[in-house]
Design an enzyme around this catalytic site. Structure first.
Site, PDB file in Angstrom:
ATOM      1  N   PHE A   1      43.188  49.317  44.502  1.00 17.80           N
ATOM      2  CA  PHE A   1      41.799  49.440  44.072  1.00 17.80           C
ATOM      3  C   PHE A   1      41.725  50.474  42.957  1.00 17.80           C
ATOM      4  O   PHE A   1      42.230  51.585  43.097  1.00 17.80           O
ATOM      5  CB  PHE A   1      40.902  49.848  45.241  1.00 17.80           C
ATOM      6  CG  PHE A   1      39.452  49.629  44.950  1.00 17.80           C
ATOM      7  CD1 PHE A   1      38.869  48.395  45.224  1.00 17.80           C
ATOM      8  CD2 PHE A   1      38.678  50.621  44.384  1.00 17.80           C
ATOM      9  CE1 PHE A   1      37.521  48.169  44.944  1.00 17.80           C
ATOM     10  CE2 PHE A   1      37.333  50.401  44.102  1.00 17.80           C
ATOM     11  CZ  PHE A   1      36.756  49.175  44.387  1.00 17.80           C
ATOM     12  N   VAL A   2      41.089  50.100  41.832  1.00 19.39           N
ATOM     13  CA  VAL A   2      41.050  50.974  40.672  1.00 19.39           C
ATOM     14  C   VAL A   2      39.625  51.207  40.195  1.00 19.39           C
ATOM     15  O   VAL A   2      38.729  50.388  40.423  1.00 19.39           O
ATOM     16  CB  VAL A   2      41.902  50.412  39.510  1.00 19.39           C
ATOM     17  CG1 VAL A   2      43.379  50.418  39.866  1.00 19.39           C
ATOM     18  CG2 VAL A   2      41.456  49.016  39.104  1.00 19.39           C
TER      19      VAL A   2
ATOM     20  N   GLY B   1      31.058  45.559  35.569  1.00 15.61           N
ATOM     21  CA  GLY B   1      32.359  46.114  35.243  1.00 15.61           C
ATOM     22  C   GLY B   1      32.876  45.841  33.850  1.00 15.61           C
ATOM     23  O   GLY B   1      33.597  46.657  33.288  1.00 15.61           O
TER      24      GLY B   1
ATOM     25  N   LYS C   1      45.286  41.273  38.845  1.00 16.23           N
ATOM     26  CA  LYS C   1      46.105  41.626  40.013  1.00 16.23           C
ATOM     27  C   LYS C   1      46.783  40.340  40.472  1.00 16.23           C
ATOM     28  O   LYS C   1      46.306  39.664  41.380  1.00 16.23           O
ATOM     29  CB  LYS C   1      45.242  42.190  41.137  1.00 16.23           C
ATOM     30  CG  LYS C   1      44.611  43.522  40.860  1.00 16.23           C
ATOM     31  CD  LYS C   1      43.842  43.970  42.105  1.00 16.23           C
ATOM     32  CE  LYS C   1      43.062  45.222  41.879  1.00 16.23           C
ATOM     33  NZ  LYS C   1      42.313  45.603  43.102  1.00 16.23           N
TER      34      LYS C   1
ATOM     35  N   ASP D   1      41.121  39.642  40.610  1.00 18.19           N
ATOM     36  CA  ASP D   1      42.027  39.932  41.729  1.00 18.19           C
ATOM     37  C   ASP D   1      42.186  38.689  42.594  1.00 18.19           C
ATOM     38  O   ASP D   1      43.097  37.915  42.393  1.00 18.19           O
ATOM     39  CB  ASP D   1      41.650  41.197  42.499  1.00 18.19           C
ATOM     40  CG  ASP D   1      40.186  41.289  42.869  1.00 18.19           C
ATOM     41  OD1 ASP D   1      39.528  40.262  43.060  1.00 18.19           O
ATOM     42  OD2 ASP D   1      39.711  42.420  42.989  1.00 18.19           O
TER      43      ASP D   1
ATOM     44  N   GLU E   1      35.881  38.934  31.801  1.00 22.75           N
ATOM     45  CA  GLU E   1      35.939  39.662  33.078  1.00 22.75           C
ATOM     46  C   GLU E   1      36.643  41.005  32.884  1.00 22.75           C
ATOM     47  O   GLU E   1      37.553  41.113  32.069  1.00 22.75           O
ATOM     48  CB  GLU E   1      36.732  38.857  34.104  1.00 22.75           C
ATOM     49  CG  GLU E   1      35.946  37.793  34.824  1.00 22.75           C
ATOM     50  CD  GLU E   1      35.168  38.360  36.016  1.00 22.75           C
ATOM     51  OE1 GLU E   1      34.854  39.563  36.043  1.00 22.75           O
ATOM     52  OE2 GLU E   1      34.887  37.583  36.919  1.00 22.75           O
ATOM     53  N   ASP E   2      36.248  41.995  33.669  1.00 19.96           N
ATOM     54  CA  ASP E   2      36.962  43.262  33.664  1.00 19.96           C
ATOM     55  C   ASP E   2      38.279  43.141  34.424  1.00 19.96           C
ATOM     56  O   ASP E   2      39.308  43.629  33.978  1.00 19.96           O
ATOM     57  CB  ASP E   2      36.105  44.395  34.243  1.00 19.96           C
ATOM     58  CG  ASP E   2      35.546  44.077  35.634  1.00 19.96           C
ATOM     59  OD1 ASP E   2      35.621  42.912  36.086  1.00 19.96           O
ATOM     60  OD2 ASP E   2      35.009  44.999  36.276  1.00 19.96           O
TER      61      ASP E   2
END
Length: 163
Positions: free
Chosen positions: A140-141, A32, A118, A90, A86-87
């Site tokens: 969720f994206v 990601g 998040k 969460d 990190e992308d």
């Protein structure tokens, strides 16, 4: 796109300031983070190297709660300034596992940069999130490197998945 670009530039500016005159090892978490890292590194003016690792903690749209290391780090971290890239953060489970692994190698410093956070979903409140681009809702994206079962990474913008 413009909000993402501004966030990436802001993270890079802070890293450049914090590490002026230092050499830094950037460790990017695949898959990601690849677009975020490619854009970020273009703004960095510090002396840096980049390495990649690959983990897996999701199946579909849900965290498994377990972190699998699919591609490990081949570089010694001892006495190095390390920034984990990190992308998205969460729950924080992946990050906790990685920080534990990295910390055992005794880096000179260990920081975390993430494009997205998040904060509503974060289960580990004491995580060292040193560079955060955008705090988003617990949805969720996909897009800008983030995927749903391997799809959607190519979008320039970030979209919420609605099923």
């Amino acid at each position: 796109q413009s909000q993402i670009a501004a966030a990436v530039k802001q993270i890079a500016t802070k890293i450049n300031s914090d590490y002026e005159g230092e050499k830094v090892l950037l460790v990017a978490v695949l898959n990601g983070a690849f677009i975020f890292v490619a854009d970020l590194i273009r703004y960095l003016t510090i002396d840096c190297q980049i390495e990649f690792i690959k983990t897996q903690s999701y199946e579909g749209m849900h965290s498994t709660g377990k972190v699998k290391m699919l591609l490990g780090l081949n570089k010694d971290l001892q006495d190095q300034h390390v920034i984990l890239l990190e992308d998205i953060v969460d729950t924080g489970n992946t990050l906790v596992a990685l920080l534990e692994i990295f910390d055992k190698q005794k880096p000179k410093s260990l920081k975390v940069a993430t494009l997205l956070l998040k904060s509503e979903a974060l289960k580990h409140q004491n995580l060292p999130l040193d560079y955060v681009g955008i705090d988003i809702p617990n949805k969720f994206v996909v897009g800008y490197g983030l995927d749903y079962d391997g799809c959607g990474r190519q979008y320039a913008d970030i979209y919420q998945v609605v099923l």
